[in-house]
Design a protein around this motif. Structure first.
Motif, PDB file in Angstrom:
ATOM      1  N   PRO A   1       7.986   3.646 -17.230  1.00  0.00           N
ATOM      2  CA  PRO A   1       6.736   3.533 -16.485  1.00  0.00           C
ATOM      3  C   PRO A   1       5.728   2.659 -17.226  1.00  0.00           C
ATOM      4  CG  PRO A   1       7.417   5.824 -16.665  1.00  0.00           C
ATOM      5  CD  PRO A   1       8.328   5.014 -17.539  1.00  0.00           C
ATOM      6  N   ALA A   2       4.976   1.883 -16.484  1.00  0.00           N
ATOM      7  CA  ALA A   2       3.919   1.048 -17.043  1.00  0.00           C
ATOM      8  C   ALA A   2       2.682   1.213 -16.181  1.00  0.00           C
ATOM      9  CB  ALA A   2       4.359  -0.412 -17.064  1.00  0.00           C
ATOM     10  N   ASN A   3       1.523   1.071 -16.801  1.00  0.00           N
ATOM     11  CA  ASN A   3       0.260   1.181 -16.087  1.00  0.00           C
ATOM     12  C   ASN A   3      -0.023  -0.181 -15.452  1.00  0.00           C
ATOM     13  OD1 ASN A   3      -3.040   1.650 -16.278  1.00  0.00           O
ATOM     14  ND2 ASN A   3      -1.789   3.452 -15.893  1.00  0.00           N
ATOM     15  N   VAL A   4       0.134  -0.264 -14.120  1.00  0.00           N
ATOM     16  CA  VAL A   4       0.134  -1.534 -13.403  1.00  0.00           C
ATOM     17  C   VAL A   4      -0.997  -1.569 -12.377  1.00  0.00           C
ATOM     18  CG1 VAL A   4       1.524  -3.012 -11.891  1.00  0.00           C
ATOM     19  CG2 VAL A   4       2.633  -1.686 -13.684  1.00  0.00           C
ATOM     20  N   ASP A   5      -1.630  -2.743 -12.225  1.00  0.00           N
ATOM     21  CA  ASP A   5      -2.635  -2.929 -11.183  1.00  0.00           C
ATOM     22  C   ASP A   5      -1.977  -2.789  -9.817  1.00  0.00           C
ATOM     23  OD1 ASP A   5      -5.103  -3.462 -12.491  1.00  0.00           O
ATOM     24  OD2 ASP A   5      -4.392  -5.461 -13.001  1.00  0.00           O
ATOM     25  N   VAL A   6      -2.590  -2.020  -8.927  1.00  0.00           N
ATOM     26  CA  VAL A   6      -2.080  -1.871  -7.563  1.00  0.00           C
ATOM     27  C   VAL A   6      -2.465  -3.123  -6.779  1.00  0.00           C
ATOM     28  CG1 VAL A   6      -2.212  -0.537  -5.428  1.00  0.00           C
ATOM     29  CG2 VAL A   6      -2.238   0.634  -7.634  1.00  0.00           C
ATOM     30  N   ARG A   7      -1.451  -3.843  -6.283  1.00  0.00           N
ATOM     31  CA  ARG A   7      -1.691  -5.056  -5.494  1.00  0.00           C
ATOM     32  C   ARG A   7      -1.625  -4.771  -3.992  1.00  0.00           C
ATOM     33  NH1 ARG A   7      -0.303 -10.089  -8.307  1.00  0.00           N
ATOM     34  NH2 ARG A   7       0.414 -10.809  -6.282  1.00  0.00           N
ATOM     35  N   GLY A   8      -0.827  -3.774  -3.624  1.00  0.00           N
ATOM     36  CA  GLY A   8      -0.685  -3.439  -2.218  1.00  0.00           C
ATOM     37  C   GLY A   8      -0.102  -2.052  -2.058  1.00  0.00           C
ATOM     38  N   LEU A   9      -0.130  -1.534  -0.849  1.00  0.00           N
ATOM     39  CA  LEU A   9       0.449  -0.232  -0.594  1.00  0.00           C
ATOM     40  C   LEU A   9       0.968  -0.146   0.828  1.00  0.00           C
ATOM     41  CD1 LEU A   9      -2.360   2.213   0.154  1.00  0.00           C
ATOM     42  CD2 LEU A   9      -2.864   0.415  -1.430  1.00  0.00           C
ATOM     43  N   LEU A  10       1.933   0.752   0.990  1.00  0.00           N
ATOM     44  CA  LEU A  10       2.543   1.054   2.277  1.00  0.00           C
ATOM     45  C   LEU A  10       2.275   2.530   2.535  1.00  0.00           C
ATOM     46  CD1 LEU A  10       4.575   0.201   4.573  1.00  0.00           C
ATOM     47  CD2 LEU A  10       6.351   1.101   3.092  1.00  0.00           C
ATOM     48  N   VAL A  11       1.705   2.857   3.703  1.00  0.00           N
ATOM     49  CA  VAL A  11       1.313   4.236   4.021  1.00  0.00           C
ATOM     50  C   VAL A  11       2.083   4.698   5.244  1.00  0.00           C
ATOM     51  CG1 VAL A  11      -0.619   5.774   4.526  1.00  0.00           C
ATOM     52  CG2 VAL A  11      -1.007   3.718   3.154  1.00  0.00           C
ATOM     53  N   ARG A  12       2.710   5.870   5.124  1.00  0.00           N
ATOM     54  CA  ARG A  12       3.453   6.479   6.239  1.00  0.00           C
ATOM     55  C   ARG A  12       2.964   7.912   6.420  1.00  0.00           C
ATOM     56  NH1 ARG A  12       8.572   4.479   3.423  1.00  0.00           N
ATOM     57  NH2 ARG A  12       9.000   2.529   4.481  1.00  0.00           N
ATOM     58  N   GLY A  13       2.944   8.366   7.677  1.00  0.00           N
ATOM     59  CA  GLY A  13       2.513   9.736   7.920  1.00  0.00           C
ATOM     60  C   GLY A  13       3.144  10.318   9.164  1.00  0.00           C
ATOM     61  N   SER A  14       3.320  11.641   9.143  1.00  0.00           N
ATOM     62  CA  SER A  14       3.880  12.354  10.289  1.00  0.00           C
ATOM     63  C   SER A  14       3.381  13.786  10.267  1.00  0.00           C
ATOM     64  CB  SER A  14       5.412  12.311  10.262  1.00  0.00           C
ATOM     65  OG  SER A  14       5.887  12.980   9.117  1.00  0.00           O
TER      66      SER A  14
ATOM     67  N   VAL B   1       1.723  12.800   4.234  1.00  0.00           N
ATOM     68  CA  VAL B   1       1.457  11.381   4.060  1.00  0.00           C
ATOM     69  C   VAL B   1       2.206  10.928   2.807  1.00  0.00           C
ATOM     70  CG1 VAL B   1      -0.684  11.721   2.720  1.00  0.00           C
ATOM     71  CG2 VAL B   1      -0.318   9.576   3.950  1.00  0.00           C
ATOM     72  N   THR B   2       2.831   9.757   2.903  1.00  0.00           N
ATOM     73  CA  THR B   2       3.508   9.153   1.753  1.00  0.00           C
ATOM     74  C   THR B   2       2.901   7.780   1.523  1.00  0.00           C
ATOM     75  OG1 THR B   2       5.568  10.316   2.189  1.00  0.00           O
ATOM     76  CG2 THR B   2       5.711   8.343   0.819  1.00  0.00           C
ATOM     77  N   VAL B   3       2.530   7.508   0.280  1.00  0.00           N
ATOM     78  CA  VAL B   3       1.971   6.218  -0.087  1.00  0.00           C
ATOM     79  C   VAL B   3       2.875   5.594  -1.141  1.00  0.00           C
ATOM     80  CG1 VAL B   3      -0.029   4.985  -1.002  1.00  0.00           C
ATOM     81  CG2 VAL B   3      -0.364   7.043   0.385  1.00  0.00           C
ATOM     82  N   VAL B   4       3.304   4.359  -0.874  1.00  0.00           N
ATOM     83  CA  VAL B   4       4.083   3.591  -1.847  1.00  0.00           C
ATOM     84  C   VAL B   4       3.142   2.536  -2.415  1.00  0.00           C
ATOM     85  CG1 VAL B   4       6.091   2.134  -2.247  1.00  0.00           C
ATOM     86  CG2 VAL B   4       6.206   3.953  -0.534  1.00  0.00           C
ATOM     87  N   PHE B   5       2.795   2.691  -3.697  1.00  0.00           N
ATOM     88  CA  PHE B   5       1.935   1.740  -4.389  1.00  0.00           C
ATOM     89  C   PHE B   5       2.821   0.647  -4.975  1.00  0.00           C
ATOM     90  CE2 PHE B   5      -0.061   5.893  -4.630  1.00  0.00           C
ATOM     91  CZ  PHE B   5      -1.342   5.620  -4.167  1.00  0.00           C
ATOM     92  N   GLN B   6       2.346  -0.607  -4.949  1.00  0.00           N
ATOM     93  CA  GLN B   6       3.148  -1.717  -5.456  1.00  0.00           C
ATOM     94  C   GLN B   6       2.312  -2.600  -6.379  1.00  0.00           C
ATOM     95  OE1 GLN B   6       4.258  -5.075  -2.876  1.00  0.00           O
ATOM     96  NE2 GLN B   6       6.381  -4.516  -3.323  1.00  0.00           N
ATOM     97  N   GLY B   7       2.965  -3.069  -7.421  1.00  0.00           N
ATOM     98  CA  GLY B   7       2.353  -4.001  -8.355  1.00  0.00           C
ATOM     99  C   GLY B   7       3.444  -4.858  -8.964  1.00  0.00           C
TER     100      GLY B   7
END
Length: 162
Positions: free
Chosen positions: A127-140, A63-69
């Protein structure tokens, strides 16, 4: 939110989930993939036996998670993290925090159509400590020699910048 990918004979499947939970005292973000097989589920001394989906170990999964802020100045920020390997029944990437919102170390960048992560075109930001606003999840995963890929999941305010 969940998506599924089935083997050709529909006897096994991957289940991909993604979440962003903000409660008053607890918050969490993440993604998880696990494998199941359609099989007999036990009952008491063969009573009440039935068939259904049960957890199963498979050849491999990830599983890969891309966190975005957003960094100051509305600069997109990302962090991509993967968990997986051979002979697994579950893989997960998640973070939690006490209180509202989860912060994750991210760097400036964006994600283009097709999932390509692009670096921030401006000056390099550490790098900065950022609030997670959204994420993209992929899995195989690999089940019975078949490569399965779940549809990706978008959670929260994930935006594909180009």
């Amino acid at each position: 939110m969940e998506t599924y990918a089935y083997t050709a004979d529909r006897s096994a499947r991957l289940v991909l989930s993604g979440w962003k939970t903000d409660a008053l005292v607890y918050s969490s973000v993440g993604g998880k993939i696990y494998a199941e097989r359609y099989a007999k589920r036990g009952g008491f001394i063969s009573l009440f036996e039935d068939y259904g989906w049960v957890k199963a170990t498979v050849e491999a999964m990830s599983v890969t998670v891309v966190f975005q802020g957003l960094l100051p100045g509305a600069v997109p920020a990302l962090r991509s993290q993967t968990d997986g390997g051979p002979s697994r029944h579950v893989s997960e990437v998640s973070y939690w925090a006490v209180g509202l919102g989860v912060k994750v170390d991210m760097v400036g960048g964006s994600i283009a159509p097709g999932g390509v992560i692009l670096p921030n075109p401006g000056p390099a930001l550490g790098p900065a400590n950022v609030d997670v606003r959204g994420l993209l999840v992929r899995g195989s995963g690999l089940i019975d020699g078949q490569r399965l890929t779940c549809d990706e999941i978008v959670v929260g305010d994930f935006i594909r910048f180009t």
